[in-house]
Design a protein around this motif. Sequence first.
Motif: not given
Length: 181
Positions: A96-109, A118-123, A154-156, A160-166
């Motif tokens: 899960y850590g690798s998947l989450i890091n991958e999604k965060i990098q895609l969002i930042q890119a 949203i980032f406050n929720d992640l924190n 899973r929630i996190k 992140l997947e919802t953010i990427l879809e948007e």
Amino acid sequence: MKDKLKDFVTENRMDFDIYKEDYGALWDKIESGLDTNKKRRRFGLSTTYFKVAASVVLVLCIGFLYLKLKYSSTGFDQEVRLEQISSELAEADLYYGSLINEKIQLIQASKEDIDPDIFNDLNLLDEAYNELKEDLKDNADNEEVVSAMIQNYRIKLKLLETILEEIKENEEEKKNEQINI
């Protein structure tokens, strides 16, 4: 330009040499004040006390290091190692850590503006995970804590997947607008 001080000293040399000393007699006085046969101690205490104190400090340091290594290898250290609790949990953490890091990098890119809430929720999810990790130290209902940790991941990941879809939808809308113009 000449040096004024040098010129002044040269001109008034005789005025500076008014005192004549016999340097041989001065050295004799200094030597008579020295007692070469007398042993002087540097410290008020003998060196054996220093040796004993140094050996006591050394023994204490070795004992401290031994205890630290002994208890850190059995899990009494401050940080909980997931491998010590469950290999499955360690694998889930890695997955899960690798998947989450991958999604965060895609969002930042992406060049989209992301709502800071949203980032406050992640924190907040990260803080909740760290609290669960602390609960895991107490060994109270490990299965419940482990499932809560995985649920947190899973929630996190879903967020992140919802953010990427948007982001993807926004990019497609921009492309369609450019095509229609």
